[in-house]
Design a protein around this motif. Structure first.
Motif, short mmCIF file in Angstrom:
data_model
loop_
_atom_site.label_atom_id
_atom_site.label_comp_id
_atom_site.label_asym_id
_atom_site.label_seq_id
_atom_site.Cartn_x
_atom_site.Cartn_y
_atom_site.Cartn_z
N LYS A 1 0.82 -1.22 0.00
CA LYS A 1 0.00 0.00 0.00
C LYS A 1 0.85 1.27 0.00
O LYS A 1 0.35 2.35 -0.31
N GLU A 2 2.12 1.14 0.35
CA GLU A 2 3.02 2.30 0.27
C GLU A 2 3.45 2.56 -1.17
O GLU A 2 3.98 3.63 -1.48
N LEU A 3 3.22 1.58 -2.07
CA LEU A 3 3.63 1.70 -3.46
C LEU A 3 2.46 1.75 -4.43
O LEU A 3 2.65 2.14 -5.59
N HIS A 4 1.28 1.38 -3.99
CA HIS A 4 0.10 1.39 -4.84
C HIS A 4 -0.46 2.81 -4.85
O HIS A 4 -1.01 3.28 -3.85
N ALA A 5 -0.30 3.51 -5.97
CA ALA A 5 -0.63 4.94 -6.02
C ALA A 5 -2.03 5.28 -5.50
O ALA A 5 -2.18 6.23 -4.73
N PRO A 6 -3.09 4.52 -5.86
CA PRO A 6 -4.42 4.86 -5.34
C PRO A 6 -4.57 4.68 -3.83
O PRO A 6 -5.51 5.20 -3.23
N SER A 7 -3.64 3.94 -3.21
CA SER A 7 -3.72 3.68 -1.77
C SER A 7 -2.89 4.65 -0.95
O SER A 7 -2.91 4.60 0.28
N THR A 8 -2.14 5.53 -1.62
CA THR A 8 -1.28 6.46 -0.90
C THR A 8 -1.37 7.84 -1.57
O THR A 8 -2.36 8.16 -2.21
N SER A 9 -0.38 8.67 -1.37
CA SER A 9 -0.31 9.98 -2.03
C SER A 9 1.13 10.23 -2.45
O SER A 9 2.05 9.58 -1.94
N GLU A 10 1.32 11.17 -3.37
CA GLU A 10 2.69 11.46 -3.80
C GLU A 10 3.53 11.94 -2.64
O GLU A 10 4.70 11.55 -2.49
N ALA A 11 2.96 12.78 -1.77
CA ALA A 11 3.73 13.32 -0.63
C ALA A 11 4.16 12.20 0.31
O ALA A 11 5.31 12.15 0.76
N ARG A 12 3.24 11.28 0.61
CA ARG A 12 3.60 10.17 1.51
C ARG A 12 4.61 9.25 0.85
O ARG A 12 5.57 8.80 1.50
N TYR A 13 4.42 8.97 -0.45
CA TYR A 13 5.36 8.09 -1.14
C TYR A 13 6.77 8.69 -1.12
O TYR A 13 7.75 7.99 -0.88
N PRO B 1 -1.35 3.51 -15.40
CA PRO B 1 -2.49 2.58 -15.27
C PRO B 1 -2.06 1.12 -15.19
O PRO B 1 -2.64 0.33 -14.43
N GLU B 2 -1.04 0.76 -15.96
CA GLU B 2 -0.59 -0.63 -15.98
C GLU B 2 -0.09 -1.07 -14.61
O GLU B 2 -0.47 -2.14 -14.10
N VAL B 3 0.77 -0.25 -13.98
CA VAL B 3 1.34 -0.62 -12.68
C VAL B 3 0.28 -0.53 -11.59
O VAL B 3 0.23 -1.39 -10.69
N GLU B 4 -0.58 0.49 -11.65
CA GLU B 4 -1.67 0.58 -10.68
C GLU B 4 -2.52 -0.69 -10.70
O GLU B 4 -2.88 -1.24 -9.65
N ALA B 5 -2.83 -1.16 -11.90
CA ALA B 5 -3.66 -2.37 -12.03
C ALA B 5 -2.92 -3.60 -11.52
O ALA B 5 -3.50 -4.44 -10.81
#
Length: 275
Positions: free
Chosen positions: A79-91, A253-257
């Motif tokens: 969840k630290e790497l899945h963009a929809p589960s985090t934010s750019e600032a947190r990542y 989109p590919e990596v998010e999926a």
């Protein structure tokens, strides 16, 4: 074990320092169930390393798992790497904290030993590769298998992996195939210094540490910096650029999926385990 996991508990209290009179400490990682490497866990590791480096009595540190299962860590929390589960600032903060810790560990004035019980993919493998000595139990896995999950192995992780190997071409191939190695395979490739039964793991790590502590700290650390200092500095200077590129890649989109499917699979495994 896959190279990433879902966190089930916070990292508060998950890192425990056990000081030994011989002049070293054991840093126990105990975030059940699999030591998922969240931002909080990386912060705890960085804080613990800072504390130990400032302690004039402590000359070395052993990293070990306190989990009930035979797992050193299951790697970075997905969840630290899945963009929809985090934010750019947190990542960005996650990547900065993680990489700062690894760079500091690589050049630490402390003697560092990694006692690896069981599974050790991805982030856990990166921690081990930044230690001075690596000993693993005779059952488990070791490696950087990000490619198998559809993302590239981070640049300096890959370079360190290859640098530690006695066969760079085979290490390169192992990374490209996203392969996790059995402990004896990793030992044969030069990535591990020793493989022992699980019951002998901490005694073996202690013996290795005692060997380091027979040498003068200043000369040993200066030699470490001569070998690794430029690499560590280049790695640290690359943090912000790597975080930017990483977020751009993770936001496709590919990596998010792909990572979304990993989350679904891991969540399904957790639900089945509770039945």
């Amino acid at each position: 074990w896959r190279s990433m996991a879902l966190a089930a508990t916070g990292a508060s209290g998950a890192v425990r320092i056990e000081r030994h009179p011989q002049g070293f400490a054991i840093l126990w990682l105990g975030s059940e169930p699999v030591n998922s490497m969240t931002l909080d866990l990386w912060r705890s590791l960085l804080d613990a390393l800072t504390t130990l480096e400032k302690d004039p009595v402590v000359r070395g540190v052993v990293f070990a798992s306190a989990l009930r299962k035979d797992i050193f860590t299951a790697g970075n929390d997905i969840k630290e790497l899945h963009a929809p589960s985090t934010s750019e600032a947190r990542y960005r903060e996650f990547w900065r904290t993680q990489t700062t810790f690894l760079c500091r560990l690589l050049r630490s004035p402390l003697a560092t030993v990694c006692a690896i019980r069981g599974a050790c993919p991805a982030g856990g493998c990166a921690v081990a590769l930044c230690c001075d000595y690596r000993v693993q139990s005779d059952t488990g896995t070791f490696g950087l298998n990000e490619v198998a999950l559809g993302i590239p192995v981070p640049k300096f992780w890959a370079r360190r992996f290859v640098a530690c190997a006695n066969d760079p071409a085979r290490a390169d191939l192992t990374l490209q195939l996203g392969k996790l190695l059995a402990p004896r395979e990793a030992h044969a490739l030069g990535l591990l210094d020793e493989v022992v039964p699980a019951a002998a793991l901490i005694p073996a790590a202690t013996r290795a540490m005692e060997g380091f502590l027979k040498t003068p700290d200043g000369a040993r650390h200066a030699t470490k910096v001569n070998v690794r200092g430029e690499f560590s500095a280049a790695w640290e200077a690359y943090i912000e650029e790597e975080a930017s590129g990483g977020w751009a890649m993770l936001s496709t989109p590919e990596v998010e999926a792909t990572l979304g499917k990993v989350i679904e699979r891991l969540s399904g495994n957790k639900r089945r385990a509770k039945l």
